[in-house]
Design a protein around this motif. Structure first.
Motif, PDB file in Angstrom:
ATOM      1  N   ARG A  81      67.134  21.811  72.831  1.00 50.79           N
ATOM      2  CA  ARG A  81      66.644  22.904  71.977  1.00 50.79           C
ATOM      3  C   ARG A  81      67.781  23.884  71.750  1.00 50.79           C
ATOM      4  N   GLY A  82      67.951  24.263  70.466  1.00 53.20           N
ATOM      5  CA  GLY A  82      68.950  25.289  70.139  1.00 53.20           C
ATOM      6  C   GLY A  82      68.285  26.654  70.239  1.00 53.20           C
ATOM      7  N   ALA A  83      67.934  27.230  69.097  1.00 54.48           N
ATOM      8  CA  ALA A  83      67.225  28.511  69.109  1.00 54.48           C
ATOM      9  C   ALA A  83      65.736  28.315  68.867  1.00 54.48           C
ATOM     10  N   GLY A  84      65.339  27.085  68.613  1.00 51.62           N
ATOM     11  CA  GLY A  84      63.916  26.813  68.400  1.00 51.62           C
ATOM     12  C   GLY A  84      63.416  27.258  67.038  1.00 51.62           C
ATOM     13  N   MET A 147      70.064  30.494  56.561  1.00 51.85           N
ATOM     14  CA  MET A 147      69.623  31.895  56.604  1.00 51.85           C
ATOM     15  C   MET A 147      69.094  32.303  57.983  1.00 51.85           C
ATOM     16  N   SER A 148      68.789  31.317  58.828  1.00 49.65           N
ATOM     17  CA  SER A 148      68.347  31.620  60.194  1.00 49.65           C
ATOM     18  C   SER A 148      69.520  31.794  61.144  1.00 49.65           C
ATOM     19  N   GLY A 149      70.744  31.838  60.600  1.00 47.09           N
ATOM     20  CA  GLY A 149      71.962  31.776  61.420  1.00 47.09           C
ATOM     21  C   GLY A 149      72.175  32.910  62.395  1.00 47.09           C
ATOM     22  N   GLY A 155      74.693  23.521  67.022  1.00 52.47           N
ATOM     23  CA  GLY A 155      74.164  22.241  67.524  1.00 52.47           C
ATOM     24  C   GLY A 155      72.874  21.851  66.828  1.00 52.47           C
ATOM     25  N   GLY A 156      71.972  22.821  66.657  1.00 53.11           N
ATOM     26  CA  GLY A 156      70.709  22.550  65.952  1.00 53.11           C
ATOM     27  C   GLY A 156      70.978  22.200  64.502  1.00 53.11           C
ATOM     28  N   GLY A 157      71.911  22.936  63.894  1.00 60.37           N
ATOM     29  CA  GLY A 157      72.224  22.727  62.470  1.00 60.37           C
ATOM     30  C   GLY A 157      72.891  21.394  62.194  1.00 60.37           C
ATOM     31  N   ILE A 158      73.658  20.877  63.156  1.00 61.11           N
ATOM     32  CA  ILE A 158      74.282  19.562  62.959  1.00 61.11           C
ATOM     33  C   ILE A 158      73.274  18.458  63.311  1.00 61.11           C
ATOM     34  N   SER A 159      72.398  18.748  64.256  1.00 61.64           N
ATOM     35  CA  SER A 159      71.442  17.716  64.700  1.00 61.64           C
ATOM     36  C   SER A 159      70.379  17.429  63.656  1.00 61.64           C
ATOM     37  N   GLN A 160      70.102  18.416  62.790  1.00 58.95           N
ATOM     38  CA  GLN A 160      69.058  18.133  61.796  1.00 58.95           C
ATOM     39  C   GLN A 160      69.509  18.476  60.390  1.00 58.95           C
TER      40      GLN A 160
HETATM   41  C1  LIG Z   1      63.483  32.543  58.887  1.00 53.55           C
HETATM   42  C2  LIG Z   1      64.075  31.168  58.831  1.00 53.55           C
HETATM   43  C3  LIG Z   1      65.034  30.862  57.871  1.00 53.55           C
HETATM   44  C4  LIG Z   1      65.582  29.582  57.794  1.00 53.55           C
HETATM   45  N1  LIG Z   1      66.542  29.317  56.872  1.00 53.55           N
HETATM   46  C5  LIG Z   1      67.100  28.086  56.796  1.00 53.55           C
HETATM   47  C6  LIG Z   1      68.123  27.795  55.834  1.00 53.55           C
HETATM   48  O1  LIG Z   1      68.568  28.657  55.071  1.00 53.55           O
HETATM   49  N2  LIG Z   1      68.617  26.518  55.796  1.00 53.55           N
HETATM   50  C7  LIG Z   1      68.181  25.554  56.656  1.00 53.55           C
HETATM   51  O2  LIG Z   1      68.679  24.427  56.582  1.00 53.55           O
HETATM   52  N3  LIG Z   1      67.218  25.803  57.580  1.00 53.55           N
HETATM   53  C8  LIG Z   1      66.678  27.037  57.678  1.00 53.55           C
HETATM   54  N4  LIG Z   1      65.712  27.299  58.623  1.00 53.55           N
HETATM   55  C9  LIG Z   1      65.260  26.226  59.527  1.00 53.55           C
HETATM   56  C10 LIG Z   1      65.978  26.232  60.920  1.00 53.55           C
HETATM   57  O3  LIG Z   1      66.303  27.504  61.347  1.00 53.55           O
HETATM   58  C11 LIG Z   1      67.223  25.412  60.891  1.00 53.55           C
HETATM   59  O4  LIG Z   1      66.829  24.094  60.698  1.00 53.55           O
HETATM   60  C12 LIG Z   1      68.130  25.497  62.113  1.00 53.55           C
HETATM   61  O5  LIG Z   1      69.139  24.529  61.980  1.00 53.55           O
HETATM   62  C13 LIG Z   1      67.464  25.321  63.460  1.00 53.55           C
HETATM   63  O6  LIG Z   1      68.476  25.485  64.431  1.00 53.55           O
HETATM   64  P1  LIG Z   1      68.088  25.721  65.941  1.00 53.55           P
HETATM   65  O7  LIG Z   1      69.333  26.007  66.704  1.00 53.55           O
HETATM   66  O8  LIG Z   1      67.014  26.710  66.043  1.00 53.55           O
HETATM   67  O9  LIG Z   1      67.578  24.267  66.330  1.00 53.55           O
HETATM   68  P2  LIG Z   1      66.207  23.867  67.052  1.00 53.55           P
HETATM   69  O10 LIG Z   1      65.085  24.216  66.167  1.00 53.55           O
HETATM   70  O11 LIG Z   1      66.181  24.385  68.433  1.00 53.55           O
HETATM   71  O12 LIG Z   1      66.378  22.288  67.111  1.00 53.55           O
HETATM   72  C14 LIG Z   1      66.389  21.536  65.940  1.00 53.55           C
HETATM   73  C15 LIG Z   1      66.568  20.054  66.266  1.00 53.55           C
HETATM   74  O13 LIG Z   1      67.869  19.815  66.758  1.00 53.55           O
HETATM   75  C16 LIG Z   1      67.832  19.283  68.080  1.00 53.55           C
HETATM   76  N5  LIG Z   1      68.918  19.924  68.818  1.00 53.55           N
HETATM   77  C17 LIG Z   1      69.164  21.260  68.932  1.00 53.55           C
HETATM   78  N6  LIG Z   1      70.315  21.438  69.632  1.00 53.55           N
HETATM   79  C18 LIG Z   1      70.775  20.213  69.952  1.00 53.55           C
HETATM   80  C19 LIG Z   1      71.925  19.736  70.661  1.00 53.55           C
HETATM   81  N7  LIG Z   1      72.826  20.560  71.183  1.00 53.55           N
HETATM   82  N8  LIG Z   1      72.081  18.403  70.782  1.00 53.55           N
HETATM   83  C20 LIG Z   1      71.185  17.542  70.248  1.00 53.55           C
HETATM   84  N9  LIG Z   1      70.087  17.928  69.590  1.00 53.55           N
HETATM   85  C21 LIG Z   1      69.895  19.244  69.434  1.00 53.55           C
HETATM   86  C22 LIG Z   1      66.439  19.603  68.592  1.00 53.55           C
HETATM   87  O14 LIG Z   1      66.024  18.656  69.540  1.00 53.55           O
HETATM   88  C23 LIG Z   1      65.620  19.539  67.322  1.00 53.55           C
HETATM   89  O15 LIG Z   1      65.295  18.210  67.035  1.00 53.55           O
HETATM   90  C24 LIG Z   1      65.142  28.579  58.706  1.00 53.55           C
HETATM   91  C25 LIG Z   1      64.194  28.900  59.688  1.00 53.55           C
HETATM   92  C26 LIG Z   1      63.668  30.175  59.768  1.00 53.55           C
HETATM   93  C27 LIG Z   1      62.675  30.477  60.854  1.00 53.55           C
END
Ligand SMILES: Cc1cc2nc3c(=O)[nH]c(=O)nc-3n(C[C@H](O)[C@H](O)[C@H](O)COP(=O)(O)OP(=O)(O)OC[C@H]3O[C@@H](n4cnc5c(N)ncnc54)[C@H](O)[C@@H]3O)c2cc1C
Length: 540
Positions: A81-84, A147-149, A155-160
């Motif tokens: 989990r990154g930032a969820g 925008m959630s940056g 890590g989350g952004g590259i994973s999905q």
């Molecule tokens: C207000 C808001 C705005 C947003 N804006 C955008 C936007 O502009 N563009 C966009 O693309 N998305 C956006 N999102 C969606 C989301 O924030 C992104 O997809 C972001 O990449 C999630 O990153 P995270 O670190 O929270 O990952 P998480 O939600 O914690 O995890 C995402 C996935 O990656 C996996 N993962 C995380 N870290 C790792 C790791 N180190 N190794 C292997 N797997 C891992 C997890 O298991 C999960 O499957 C937005 C969300 C919100 C709430």
């Protein structure tokens, strides 16, 4: 189905695992209090019926490796989990014996090399922190964040995969990757890329088959990313902003597709009338003042900044006709002339597709505050919020939008009955795709993840709503129907998680290769079970 931790001797097994994880990461890196377990068992969309058993937070590659080995020895599932901040059940537990791997403490920027034009970060580093470190050096990654940056991790952004800043010119987050360091399910460390003289300074991605690519968009089902090296560019010296309005979504789609083909925008985004209505309701005077400050500080001189802020203030928020589709375009480049040429082309295309130019307030504000607080994960009256999306070829964007409109018209009575509001967000990726994101707002109780992510001052202003499973079920149905429509258009998706039909949509040879890969990398299927559509193993 029985969990390995729920057999006779359950407590002893759990205690043994906890002790091994504490040995790996230290006592402050392992949590099992009820609040934490609940928080890590839900994402922005839903709470899992299962609870993670422990949350482990490593601080380095070596701690991560030891923690993965401890989980392997215990036979439990690993949910990175990154930032969820995602909403497709990507990291929430699919079984009762899951350990959440919280990557947030692996947040260091390990190396910035202006000589080699690379930056290496730990996977839990946020996009905001990366940009803050690079910006004084006049450097940037090509794709530079969603925008959630503010909290979401690289890590989350590259994973999905991510869309947004820089995506118009440079494609998704994964297209900036040079190299990855990944911990596999057995605790082995895999390093991709050409790594230079000492083997520790990756400088180029491609050397034979692209192994980094296997882990980009894997949703954590192939390995846990520990360290990521991204490509750098010099920050473009010039930028400009323009906004246009279109009478129909179809005209907007044709304009965005043509602007993508012409590669005029570093990024662009657009809203439908429904989303505009919600955005206007949400923005407050306090946030306007903060925003104007950001607009001033973005300009190179105070005089220019005040002029820009005055324009934004005068433009206000009432220049968009209620039924229109506004499009916000940001161009950037090395010279003012190049940016002006891109903007001229954007204007020509907008006019050709029936648009007209409006105040560029929102385009300016988007760039001045790229990573705002994550308050928009609740609606303006405290409603739940959830998007779903499809990434479609340029030639099919208008038709896909028409299909979504048809679905929403069909479901209008259900939406009305349950108080569900809908909107659309649109963006483009590289010269090849339009992303259409239907968004839902509905009356539903907020959960621990909202409490943990939305600013306290913002939360205090929002009413607390009652649980509303009936409305949520209608939204779930609408999201499923959107995904079905996307399948018919052969769409791609970011953030596949367990919500988009990746594995089953592949041809037989690809599916067989994917299954072989999963078997080679994670034979016991312990990494994010169910992610990418791999079957969830039956526990014994
Ligand atoms: C207000 C808001 C705005 C947003 N804006 C955008 C936007 O502009 N563009 C966009 O693309 N998305 C956006 N999102 C969606 C989301 O924030 C992104 O997809 C972001 O990449 C999630 O990153 P995270 O670190 O929270 O990952 P998480 O939600 O914690 O995890 C995402 C996935 O990656 C996996 N993962 C995380 N870290 C790792 C790791 N180190 N190794 C292997 N797997 C891992 C997890 O298991 C999960 O499957 C937005 C969300 C919100 C709430």
């Amino acid at each position: 189905m029985q969990s390995v931790l729920a057999r006779p001797g359950d407590n002893a097994r759990l205690d043994t695992l906890k002790a091994a994880l504490i040995a790996a990461v230290g006592p402050d890196g392992v949590r099992d209090d009820a609040d934490t377990l609940a928080l890590y068992s839900e994402d922005v969309w839903s709470a899992s019926p299962h609870r993670v058993r422990l949350v482990v937070s490593p601080r380095s590659l070596s701690e991560l490796t030891l923690a993965v080995k401890a989980a392997r020895d215990a036979g439990v599932a690993i949910a990175p989990r990154g930032a969820g901040m995602s909403y497709t059940s990507g990291y929430i537990p699919a079984t009762d014996d899951t350990v959440s791997f919280d990557m947030a403490r692996m947040d260091r920027i390990l190396d910035i090399s202006p000589e080699d034009m690379t930056v290496t970060v730990e996977a839990g580093c946020t996009w905001a922190a990366l940009n803050a470190a690079l910006s004084p050096k006049g450097l940037r990654t090509p794709f530079w964040g969603p925008m959630s940056g503010l909290t979401s991790t690289i890590g989350g952004g590259i994973s999905q995969l991510n869309a947004m800043f820089g995506a118009g010119h440079y494609g998704t987050s994964s297209e900036s990757v040079i190299a990855l360091t990944v911990v596999l399910a057995d605790g082995c460390v895999l390093r991709t890329g050409a790594r230079g003289v000492d083997g520790t300074h990756p400088f180029y991605r491609h050397y034979g088959p692209d192994l980094a690519g296997l882990f980009c968009g894997d949703c954590g089902a192939f390995g846990v990313k520990a360290e990521i090296t991204l490509r750098l560019i010099r920050t473009p010296a010039h930028e400009d902003y323009a906004s246009f309005s279109f009478a129909t979504g179809q005209a907007l789609m044709e304009a965005m597709a043509e602007m993508a083909r012409a590669s005029v925008a570093s990024e662009m985004c657009a809203f439908d009338p429904g989303l505009t209505k919600v955005r206007m309701k949400r923005a407050s005077l306090a946030s306007d003042v903060k925003t104007l400050g950001a607009v001033v500080s973005k300009e190179k001189s105070l005089g220019k900044g005040l002029m820009a802020a005055a324009k934004v203030a005068m433009g206000g928020r009432n220049f968009i006709d209620e039924g229109d589709y506004p499009l916000h375009v940001i161009a950037e480049g090395r010279s003012a002339a190049a940016v002006a040429a891109d903007m001229a082309e954007a204007r020509r295309i907008a006019l050709q597709m029936g648009g007209h130019e409006i105040e560029n307030t929102i385009a300016r504000v988007i760039r001045a505050t790229p990573f705002p607080p994550l308050n928009s994960m609740l609606g303006p009256s405290g409603e739940a919020w959830a998007p779903v999306h499809g990434m479609v070829s340029l030639s099919n964007a208008a038709a896909l939008f028409t299909a979504f409109q048809g679905l929403f018209a069909e479901m209008a009575p259900e939406f009305e009955r349950e108080g569900i509001e809908t909107g659309f967000l649109f963006t483009t990726v590289s010269t090849n795709a339009v992303t259409i994101e239907p968004v839902f707002y509905w009356p539903e109780a907020r959960r621990p993840l909202h409490e943990a992510s939305v600013e306290a001052s913002h939360l205090a202003r929002l009413p607390k709503l009652a649980p509303n499973p009936a409305a949520t079920e209608v939204v779930a149905k609408a999201r499923r129907r959107v995904v079905e429509i996307c399948e018919g258009f052969g769409c791609a998706h970011f953030q596949i998680g367990r919500s988009y039909p990746y594995r089953r949509s592949r041809d037989a040879a690809s599916k067989a290769l994917l299954d072989d890969l999963k078997h080679a990398l994670d034979p016991d299927r312990r990494l994010n079970p169910g992610g990418l559509g791999f079957p969830i193993p039956l526990e014994s």
